[in-house]
Design an enzyme around this catalytic site. Structure first.
Site, mmCIF file in Angstrom:
data_model
loop_
_atom_site.group_PDB
_atom_site.id
_atom_site.type_symbol
_atom_site.label_atom_id
_atom_site.label_comp_id
_atom_site.label_asym_id
_atom_site.label_seq_id
_atom_site.Cartn_x
_atom_site.Cartn_y
_atom_site.Cartn_z
ATOM 1 N N HIS A 1 -6.623 -4.060 -7.274
ATOM 2 C CA HIS A 1 -5.902 -4.665 -6.322
ATOM 3 C C HIS A 1 -5.327 -6.007 -6.230
ATOM 4 O O HIS A 1 -5.422 -6.393 -7.320
ATOM 5 C CB HIS A 1 -6.938 -4.698 -4.934
ATOM 6 C CG HIS A 1 -7.449 -3.329 -4.289
ATOM 7 N ND1 HIS A 1 -7.112 -2.803 -3.173
ATOM 8 C CD2 HIS A 1 -8.155 -2.222 -4.987
ATOM 9 C CE1 HIS A 1 -7.416 -1.700 -3.034
ATOM 10 N NE2 HIS A 1 -8.397 -1.087 -3.952
ATOM 11 N N GLY A 2 -4.626 -6.256 -5.280
ATOM 12 C CA GLY A 2 -4.093 -7.645 -5.528
ATOM 13 C C GLY A 2 -3.386 -7.947 -6.662
ATOM 14 O O GLY A 2 -3.248 -9.059 -7.210
ATOM 15 N N ILE B 1 0.278 -2.582 -5.283
ATOM 16 C CA ILE B 1 1.076 -3.569 -5.137
ATOM 17 C C ILE B 1 1.818 -3.531 -3.664
ATOM 18 O O ILE B 1 2.338 -2.339 -3.286
ATOM 19 C CB ILE B 1 2.323 -3.442 -6.208
ATOM 20 C CG1 ILE B 1 1.886 -3.649 -7.607
ATOM 21 C CG2 ILE B 1 3.419 -4.285 -5.813
ATOM 22 C CD1 ILE B 1 2.498 -3.292 -8.526
ATOM 23 N N HIS C 1 -5.378 -10.769 -2.614
ATOM 24 C CA HIS C 1 -4.447 -10.385 -1.949
ATOM 25 C C HIS C 1 -3.441 -11.259 -1.422
ATOM 26 O O HIS C 1 -3.733 -12.350 -1.396
ATOM 27 C CB HIS C 1 -4.774 -9.570 -0.737
ATOM 28 C CG HIS C 1 -5.624 -8.141 -0.950
ATOM 29 N ND1 HIS C 1 -7.205 -8.117 -1.253
ATOM 30 C CD2 HIS C 1 -5.171 -6.876 -1.213
ATOM 31 C CE1 HIS C 1 -7.549 -6.927 -1.472
ATOM 32 N NE2 HIS C 1 -6.162 -6.308 -1.648
ATOM 33 N N GLY C 2 -2.164 -10.876 -1.293
ATOM 34 C CA GLY C 2 -1.167 -11.651 -0.732
ATOM 35 C C GLY C 2 -0.298 -12.429 -1.685
ATOM 36 O O GLY C 2 -0.521 -12.097 -2.787
ATOM 37 N N SER D 1 0.270 -8.033 -7.075
ATOM 38 C CA SER D 1 1.519 -8.355 -6.907
ATOM 39 C C SER D 1 1.991 -9.688 -7.881
ATOM 40 O O SER D 1 0.954 -10.369 -8.079
ATOM 41 C CB SER D 1 1.853 -8.737 -5.528
ATOM 42 O OG SER D 1 2.190 -7.772 -4.910
ATOM 43 N N ASP E 1 -5.611 3.028 2.156
ATOM 44 C CA ASP E 1 -6.003 1.639 1.621
ATOM 45 C C ASP E 1 -7.125 1.042 2.411
ATOM 46 O O ASP E 1 -7.009 0.748 3.418
ATOM 47 C CB ASP E 1 -4.741 0.937 1.259
ATOM 48 C CG ASP E 1 -4.735 -0.173 0.426
ATOM 49 O OD1 ASP E 1 -5.605 -0.023 -0.362
ATOM 50 O OD2 ASP E 1 -4.077 -1.251 0.742
HETATM 51 O O1 G3H Z 1 -4.601 -4.964 0.721
HETATM 52 C C1 G3H Z 1 -4.102 -5.120 1.626
HETATM 53 C C2 G3H Z 1 -2.749 -4.608 1.817
HETATM 54 O O2 G3H Z 1 -1.797 -5.426 1.491
HETATM 55 C C3 G3H Z 1 -2.506 -3.998 3.087
HETATM 56 O O3 G3H Z 1 -2.306 -5.184 3.993
HETATM 57 O O4 G3H Z 1 -3.420 -4.839 6.051
HETATM 58 O O5 G3H Z 1 -1.341 -6.323 6.070
HETATM 59 O O6 G3H Z 1 -1.298 -3.711 5.924
HETATM 60 P P1 G3H Z 1 -1.922 -4.814 5.656
HETATM 61 P P1 13P Z 2 -0.787 -7.370 -3.335
HETATM 62 O O1 13P Z 2 -1.254 -8.365 -1.904
HETATM 63 O O2 13P Z 2 -0.977 -8.432 -4.339
HETATM 64 O O3 13P Z 2 0.512 -6.921 -3.152
HETATM 65 O O4 13P Z 2 -2.139 -6.472 -3.276
HETATM 66 C C1 13P Z 2 -2.160 -5.150 -2.669
HETATM 67 C C2 13P Z 2 -3.160 -4.489 -2.338
HETATM 68 O O5 13P Z 2 -4.182 -4.696 -3.079
HETATM 69 C C3 13P Z 2 -3.235 -3.395 -1.503
HETATM 70 O O6 13P Z 2 -4.433 -2.757 -1.433
HETATM 71 ZN ZN ZN Z 3 -6.231 -3.948 -1.743
#
Ligand code: G3H
Ligand code: 13P
Ligand code: ZN
Length: 330
Positions: free
Chosen positions: A232-233, A276, A189-190, A235, A93
């Site tokens: 992406h993003g 997610i 994200h987040g 959630s 990812d």
């Molecule tokens: O896109 C981001 C994902 O939620 C991964 O997050 O870099 O904190 O593992 P992380």
């Molecule tokens: P969320 O932060 O919305 O869960 O997105 C995750 C994501 O895009 C991982 O690549």
């Molecule tokens: Zn992402």
């Protein structure tokens, strides 16, 4: 060089092609520990869903890439043990360099994302094409990204999003050779995807975030017929989990996600992979906080990681059936 096929993984080509024509999306769930992986596999076997196991470079640093690869190999065997013959991909990812993608490919990943979205257009093409050229020699699929999502993407963070420009997508796909394309249409994200000021209120007084830019998605679809699009993003930041976290000593302010109906609509269109991560983090944290609050004398990790795993599993089952539509598609 570890061949992903020999350890029972698949690349994402066939699973995304089926999803794009079938009107559903394959779940891409992030993991960095055993309990998350167990929950993902249990939920996807029970709902007969294909699944993409995602590892960010942060997860790789946290858990060690060798351990993660063996966990994924274990997950394939675990799925069989549970009686499920489901397609499982192991995907990097937000890979940000050629070397990181190459290293994952050599470690047994079946798919990688090269996220060149923070570079200029030509540089994004150059980097993405280089990864595709290497990955395709090993039958590994590649996801590229056009447009910028707000929020933190591993080492890459952006204050503001820039929506994908539909007039660039055909050229980008043709010149890079990517197998799927992540786009920016209003997700981020987040757990704080929108400020309350960006939202309206419904009749119950709940905050309703602005809708995704479906007009951009539809314009992209017209230009890339039956081509897998990635969101992406995605959630939804369930209110139940946020309330539970705050009830048991947490402090999450203004946590707002993407409404489930919006994701369902995107999945019925050409969005065939939905990422997610944050919702899983929220579900785990809520369950753990509850145990800590109700049983302050508890110090056996299995007694709080176990309930966290159960809660995660229920979250993923719900998503596969009611949000992504991937249940029964394995
Ligand atoms: O896109 C981001 C994902 O939620 C991964 O997050 O870099 O904190 O593992 P992380
Ligand atoms: P969320 O932060 O919305 O869960 O997105 C995750 C994501 O895009 C991982 O690549
Ligand atoms: Zn992402």
């Amino acid at each position: 060089m570890i061949n992903y096929k020999e350890i029972g993984l698949v690349n994402t080509r066939s699973m995304l092609e089926k999803a794009v024509t079938g009107g559903y999306a394959v779940p891409a769930y992030n993991f960095n520990n055993m309990e998350q992986l167990q929950a993902i596999i249990q939920a996807c076997v029970e709902t007969k869903s294909p699944v993409i196991l995602q590892v960010s470079s942060g997860a790789r640093k946290y858990a060690n890439q060798t351990i993660l690869r063996y966990l994924a190999q274990g997950a394939v065997e675990y799925a069989k043990e549970l009686g499920g013959n489901i397609p499982i991909a192991l995907h990097l990812d937000h890979g940000d360099t050629f070397d990181l993608c190459k290293s994952c490919i050599e470690m047994g990943f079946s798919s990688v994302m090269i996220d060149g979205s923070h570079h200029g257009y030509e540089q994004n093409i150059e980097l993405t094409a280089m990864v595709v050229q290497f990955a395709h020699q090993h039958d590994i699929t590649v996801e590229g990204e056009l447009g910028v999502l707000a929020g933190v993407e591993d080492d890459v963070s952006a204050e503001k999003s820039t929506y994908t420009n539909p007039s660039q997508v055909e050229d980008f796909v043709k010149r890079t050779g990517v197998d799927s394309l992540a786009i920016s249409i209003g997700t981020s994200h987040g757990a704080n995807k929108f400020t309350p000021g960006q939202c309206t209120k419904n009749e119950k007084g709940n905050l309703v975030p602005p809708p995704l830019k479906f007009e951009i998605l539809q314009e992209i679809e017209k230009r890339l017929i039956n081509f897998p699009i990635v969101l992406h993003g995605s959630s939804s930041v369930p209110e139940k989990e946020v309330m539970c976290i705050n009830k048991y000593g947490g402090n999450l302010d203004n946590a707002i996600g993407i409404p489930e109906e919006q994701l369902r609509k995107a999945a019925a269109l050409s969005v065939s992979k939905i990422n997610i991560d944050s919702d899983g983090r929220l579900a785990m944290t809520a369950a753990i906080r509850k145990v800590f609050f109700e049983s302050p004398g508890q110090f056996d990790p299995r007694k709080y990681l176990g309930p966290a795993r159960d809660s995660l599993k229920q979250l993923y089952i719900h998503k596969n059936i009611h949000v992504l539509g991937s249940a029964g598609k394995a």
